[in-house]
Design an enzyme around this catalytic site. Sequence first.
Site, PDB file in Angstrom:
ATOM      1  N   CYS A  98       4.204  29.642   8.258  1.00 32.55           N
ATOM      2  CA  CYS A  98       4.698  29.461   9.721  1.00 32.55           C
ATOM      3  C   CYS A  98       6.382  29.538   9.646  1.00 32.55           C
ATOM      4  CB  CYS A  98       4.154  27.900  10.169  1.00 32.55           C
ATOM      5  SG  CYS A  98       4.943  26.926  11.584  1.00 32.55           S
ATOM      6  N   LYS A 139      -2.707  31.761   3.602  1.00 29.28           N
ATOM      7  CA  LYS A 139      -1.933  32.778   4.264  1.00 29.28           C
ATOM      8  C   LYS A 139      -0.445  32.557   4.154  1.00 29.28           C
ATOM      9  CE  LYS A 139      -1.067  34.764   9.088  1.00 29.28           C
ATOM     10  NZ  LYS A 139      -1.155  34.361  10.444  1.00 29.28           N
ATOM     11  N   GLY A 200      -0.224  41.479  10.887  1.00 31.33           N
ATOM     12  CA  GLY A 200       1.072  41.507  11.784  1.00 31.33           C
ATOM     13  C   GLY A 200       1.223  42.978  12.400  1.00 31.33           C
ATOM     14  N   GLU A 201       1.668  42.816  13.667  1.00 30.33           N
ATOM     15  CA  GLU A 201       1.998  43.691  14.623  1.00 30.33           C
ATOM     16  C   GLU A 201       0.865  44.684  14.812  1.00 30.33           C
ATOM     17  OE1 GLU A 201       5.078  44.683  17.405  1.00 30.33           O
ATOM     18  OE2 GLU A 201       4.732  43.064  15.719  1.00 30.33           O
TER      19      GLU A 201
END
Length: 311
Positions: A98, A139, A200-201
């Site tokens: 985070c 994660k 991611g992305e």
Amino acid sequence: MRILLAPMEGLLDHILRDMLTRVGGIDLCVTEFVRVSGTLLPNRFFQRIAPELLTESHTPAGVPVRVQLLGSDPVCMAENAAKLAELHPCGIDLNFGCPAKTVNRHKGGAILLREPELIHDIVAAVRGAVPAHLPVTAKMRLGYEDTGNALACAAAIEAAGAAELVVHARTKVDGYKPPAYWEWIATIREQAKIPVIANGEIWTVEDFHRCRAVSGCEDVMLGRGIVANPGLALQVRGEQGPGWDEMLPLLELFWAKVQDTVQPKHRAGRIKQWLNYLRRHYPEAEAAFVELRQISNPDEFANRFFAAAAR
């Protein structure tokens, strides 16, 4: 190949998990984090973030849900994980990614990537506190300011007994700015003996396949990309995603659930938040968002939006 639905604080809550898993193509969900900070949480805290715990830890569409914990004290994390395990989640995930300033300021999330030894102790404590059959996963991002500890953190997570690792291919400092450095996931995967999942992305089918090719990962976790295009998981499997006409009943159901669980002053914001993502994929969502974005009264917003959509 598995497709996982990402945890995203303030966006991907249980209502949106329900909607996206109804569309299909998702194999597993991870909740937003439950913050652990010095006390043993009552059951209602876990169930507020993960009401799926009341239905055998599955969404209404039948997709299993892991519950994510965030904290920095190994003992407190272990005690809360043991309490959570009594509610029979499909797994417990640990948040080392985070990027939020308030979370990092209180020694949670990505800032822990500065301390691989502490990450090891947290994972090991949680793993030792819950039944052996219950998966403990994690994660992480590539680091806080830089990637200097990326390999050490991944190795610490594996050595402590995690069953698998999701890697968001950016540092905390990178935030959500493109690009994502998928080649770094490949480097981590080459040293790891546990499954590594790329994140991611990933906004399009092309992104999905490029990410898998560059990272070498079999499994992928989707976040903002599937919020913007709820059919993305289906499309990467070669199936058809929902058109706008098929999305409208889902948006009506979403709105009904928002009315049941969200305070009135926040309701219009919740549906506008999703529309803001959907407009990347649906021209109709773009038109609705532009026309209605200034409306804050939830009843007025809903009446105008659904009346316009029905025309």
